[in-house]
Design an enzyme around this catalytic site. Structure first.
Site, PDB file in Angstrom:
ATOM      1  CG  ASN A 158      77.228  53.678  61.481  1.00 44.00           C
ATOM      2  OD1 ASN A 158      76.053  53.460  61.251  1.00 44.00           O
ATOM      3  ND2 ASN A 158      78.027  52.789  62.010  1.00 44.00           N
ATOM      4  CG  ASP A 159      81.686  57.839  59.389  1.00 45.69           C
ATOM      5  OD1 ASP A 159      81.634  58.758  60.226  1.00 45.69           O
ATOM      6  OD2 ASP A 159      82.414  56.846  59.519  1.00 45.69           O
ATOM      7  NE  ARG A 184      82.885  49.790  63.071  1.00 44.52           N
ATOM      8  CZ  ARG A 184      81.609  49.398  63.158  1.00 44.52           C
ATOM      9  NH1 ARG A 184      81.297  48.247  63.735  1.00 44.52           N
ATOM     10  NH2 ARG A 184      80.640  50.171  62.681  1.00 44.52           N
ATOM     11  CG  HIS A 214      81.628  48.057  81.095  1.00 40.99           C
ATOM     12  ND1 HIS A 214      81.900  48.030  79.758  1.00 40.99           N
ATOM     13  CD2 HIS A 214      82.458  48.974  81.629  1.00 40.99           C
ATOM     14  CE1 HIS A 214      82.849  48.904  79.489  1.00 40.99           C
ATOM     15  NE2 HIS A 214      83.211  49.499  80.611  1.00 40.99           N
ATOM     16  NE  ARG A 240      86.646  50.380  59.088  1.00 44.76           N
ATOM     17  CZ  ARG A 240      85.758  50.973  59.885  1.00 44.76           C
ATOM     18  NH1 ARG A 240      84.635  51.425  59.389  1.00 44.76           N
ATOM     19  NH2 ARG A 240      85.982  51.081  61.170  1.00 44.76           N
ATOM     20  NE  ARG A 291      79.824  57.511  63.913  1.00 47.20           N
ATOM     21  CZ  ARG A 291      80.391  56.501  63.260  1.00 47.20           C
ATOM     22  NH1 ARG A 291      80.849  56.663  62.042  1.00 47.20           N
ATOM     23  NH2 ARG A 291      80.485  55.328  63.798  1.00 47.20           N
ATOM     24  CB  CYS A 297      78.816  47.440  56.807  1.00 47.38           C
ATOM     25  SG  CYS A 297      79.892  48.821  56.401  1.00 47.38           S
ATOM     26  CD  GLU A 304      83.208  55.393  55.916  1.00 44.88           C
ATOM     27  OE1 GLU A 304      82.490  55.157  56.891  1.00 44.88           O
ATOM     28  OE2 GLU A 304      84.398  55.048  55.857  1.00 44.88           O
TER      29      GLU A 304
HETATM   30  C1  PEP Z   1      79.911  53.475  59.030  1.00 45.04           C
HETATM   31  O1  PEP Z   1      80.427  54.595  59.009  1.00 45.04           O
HETATM   32  O2  PEP Z   1      78.717  53.251  58.732  1.00 45.04           O
HETATM   33  C2  PEP Z   1      80.689  52.294  59.457  1.00 45.04           C
HETATM   34  C3  PEP Z   1      80.207  51.078  59.348  1.00 45.04           C
HETATM   35  O3  PEP Z   1      81.912  52.503  59.984  1.00 45.04           O
HETATM   36  P1  PEP Z   1      82.234  53.079  61.448  1.00 45.04           P
HETATM   37  O4  PEP Z   1      80.945  53.011  62.234  1.00 45.04           O
HETATM   38  O5  PEP Z   1      83.295  52.177  61.984  1.00 45.04           O
HETATM   39  O6  PEP Z   1      82.707  54.446  61.157  1.00 45.04           O
HETATM   40 MG    MG Z   2      82.559  54.862  59.038  1.00 41.29          MG
END
Ligand code: PEP
Ligand code: MG
Length: 600
Positions: free
Chosen positions: A464-465, A306, A199, A342, A475, A512, A441
């Site tokens: 990311n997903d 988000r 933090h 989103r 992840r 993204c 994703e």
């Molecule tokens: C992703 O999955 O890349 C993404 C941008 O969404 P989140 O990280 O919120 O799952």
């Molecule tokens: Mg995602």
């Protein structure tokens, strides 16, 4: 300790978490009370009085936290949820009821009973797998520390007595300590403990105060009033520097400020490669309050909002009005640029208070994102109504997460149409041409991209997903974190296929996921044909600057080389050789370390 220039000058190296250089006097903050708690036994008659004393301290703590939230400085207001979390901890029965029970049963003082409760809570936290949640034991300690201060009748905040501009030296700084101080008086932070995502780090960045954490022994080495140089770029802290150190760091400080103001100026200019190719750079945000820093850093609108936060922080469901006002505010503030909202991506690890976590063996493969929304039509309808209503006030686009195939997309679009009809019947306005997109994703969506693309206005690749699902790597599981590879040739091929499908369907393709914020990935994403990036607000100036130093032609040549490679480490090594020198030439070598999650 790395070196000692003479008997008084010392250099410690820690983790730089907020860039900048400052030279100033130390203000050493007292060690947390928790360490100075002793046990004493009560006689029968004193027990109820002790319980009362404890409950009064709880009450004062609650009041202080509530006041604190009200008076939080603007720059860190978006982190107010941390104080909400502290208020929740305060009311948790593991803490209050269990402590009262100990005072009564064991006839011990409140401070000692609290310490025993903390020990029990700590044992529970140690068993938690998720490192982020396990780390939240720090918040429990902060709350207990504050109660102990109140038990001692000391309601002066530890940083409340700063009257001159100083560098704060502390074992650790809780977010509430940080909120209570007068930020204009704090030149820098240095702490014994903490990491990149602590933090203290987040708050220091939000307040733009240079900070170095994880120095281990700084509170033992530094005394109040010592002269310090804090280098929030390298992580060095010089205690009682020599004349020459002061001159050299003074010069570096000036250079740093000049470079920062140059970047700040250019961050508002468009990101156009050397050979004239324009890349749109938008911001990823989670809270409305981040709109300000998105704009300040030169974000061209919001590429990913988000929306889970309002559902996670509240005890109940947010109302349509609450959501509408939040979205409308974002859209109006960002206009004429767009805000890409989103729809709810709950489930997985993010479970809201309105529903009990489902017992799923594989939550990431469970009822998540658009699946959960289609199963909870009332929750989805409320959000859709708020989104559509807000679309009448600026440029809004909506996007669905976790779409795995056409049927799901058609179901979500039908739902959207029904809500539009509902608003028509009620005579409520919205943007009839609201662009609708999907996150790509899930690997099945990659395979179906050219079909899905005919039904939407844009794609946004969520790497990311996508990495998690394509490589079968959870992840949040630290045991397989080493296999979470953005440069896996399979991922690069998937991105290439989606861009190609977007081209065939004539729709824009944005990216993204975290890859978009990582300077090591910028060139390869350009080469892959990504025309829009949506990234963390603080990465925007550097990524824009980097795009200006690249050429699309070169990026395409690099792509050819990279596509001939067969492993993630080969790709990474190649890109390291290409991107790192460019960043260093730009004088942004340190940003590379700060922002790149793949280049360390
Ligand atoms: C992703 O999955 O890349 C993404 C941008 O969404 P989140 O990280 O919120 O799952
Ligand atoms: Mg995602």
């Amino acid at each position: 300790m790395n070196s000692a220039a003479n008997s008084q000058t010392k250099v410690l190296r820690g983790i730089p978490v907020s860039a900048g250089i400052v030279i100033g006097r130390a203000h050493v903050v007292e060690t947390p009370r928790l360490k100075m708690v002793y046990q004493y036994l009560l006689d029968e008659k004193q027990v109820e009085r002790e319980v009362e004393r404890f409950l009064e301290a709880l009450h004062s703590t609650e009041q202080q936290l509530a006041n604190l939230k009200e008076s939080m400085p603007e720059a860190i207001r978006s982190h107010g949820f941390i104080i909400d979390a502290h208020l929740m901890i305060l009311k948790d029965s593991m803490l209050c009821d269990a402590t009262v029970e100990k005072i009564r049963k064991e006839q011990i003082n409140a401070e000692w009973a609290l310490k025993k409760s903390l020990r029990e809570i700590r044992r529970l936290f140690e068993k938690i797998e998720d490192p982020y949640i396990r780390g939240r034991i720090d918040d429990v300690e902060d709350v207990i520390d504050r109660i102990i201060r109140n038990l001692a009748g000391d309601d002066d905040p530890p940083l409340g007595d700063i009257t001159q501009r100083v560098i704060v030296v502390a074992h650790k700084l809780s977010p509430t300590d940080t909120s209570e101080m007068d930020a204009s008086k704090v030149m820098g932070f240095v702490t014994d403990v903490g990491g990149r995502t602590s933090h203290t780090a987040i708050m220091a960045q939000a307040l733009k105060i240079p900070a170095v954490v994880g120095l281990e022994t700084i509170t033992q080495v530094v005394e109040d009033g010592d002269l310090l140089i804090v280098d929030g770029i390298s992580g060095d802290v010089i205690i009682n520097p020599q004349e020459l150190d002061i001159i050299q760091y003074g010069e570096r400080q000036t250079q740093y400020h000049e470079k920062e103001s140059l970047i700040a100026k250019s961050s508002h200019a468009p990101a156009i490669t050397k050979d004239g190719h324009r890349v749109i750079v938008r911001a990823n945000i989670e809270f409305l309050e981040e709109v300000a820093s998105a704009k300040e850093n030169g974000g061209e609108g919001i590429g990913l909002y988000r929306t889970e936060f309002l559902y996670l922080k509240a005890r109940g469901l947010p109302t349509e009005e609450e959501l509408f006002l939040d979205y409308k505010d974002a859209v109006e503030r960002v206009a004429p640029e767009p805000v890409t909202i989103r729809t709810l991506d709950l489930g997985g690890e993010k479970f809201p208070h309105f529903s009990e976590p489902l017992s799923e063996t594989n939550p990431a493969l469970g009822l998540r994102g658009i699946r959960l929304c289609l199963k909870e039509p009332e929750v989805f309808r409320t959000q859709m109504r708020a989104i559509l209503r807000a679309s009448a006030f600026g440029r809004l686009q909506v996007m669905f997460p976790m779409v795995s195939g056409l049927q799901e997309l058609l179901d979500a679009k039908r739902f959207l149409d029904e809500v539009k009809e509902e608003l028509d019947r009620e005579g409520i306005g919205y943007d009839p041409n609201l662009p609708v997109g999907i996150m790509i994703e899930v690997p099945s969506a990659v395979a179906m991209a050219e079909v899905l693309g005919r039904h939407v206005d844009f794609f946004s690749i969520g790497t990311n997903d996508l990495i998690q699902y394509a490589l079968a790597i959870d992840r949040v599981n630290e045991h397989v974190a080493y296999m979470y590879q953005p440069f896996h040739p399979a991922i690069l091929r998937m991105i290439r296929n989606v861009v190609e499908a977007g081209r065939q369907c004539e729709i824009p393709v944005s990216l993204c996921g975290e890859m978009a914020s990582d300077p090591l990935c910028t060139g390869i994403l350009l080469g892959l044909g990504i025309s829009e990036l949506s990234i963390n607000t603080r990465a925007i100036p550097v990524i824009k600057e980097l795009i200006r130093a690249l050429s699309l032609e070169e990026a395409k040549r690099d792509l050819e080389q990279v596509m001939a490679l067969s492993t993630a480490s080969e790709v990474q090594e190649y890109l390291m050789g290409r991107m790192k020198p460019i960043l260093e030439t730009l004088g942004r070598g340190e940003s590379f370390l700060e922002l790149s999650s793949t280049g360390k």
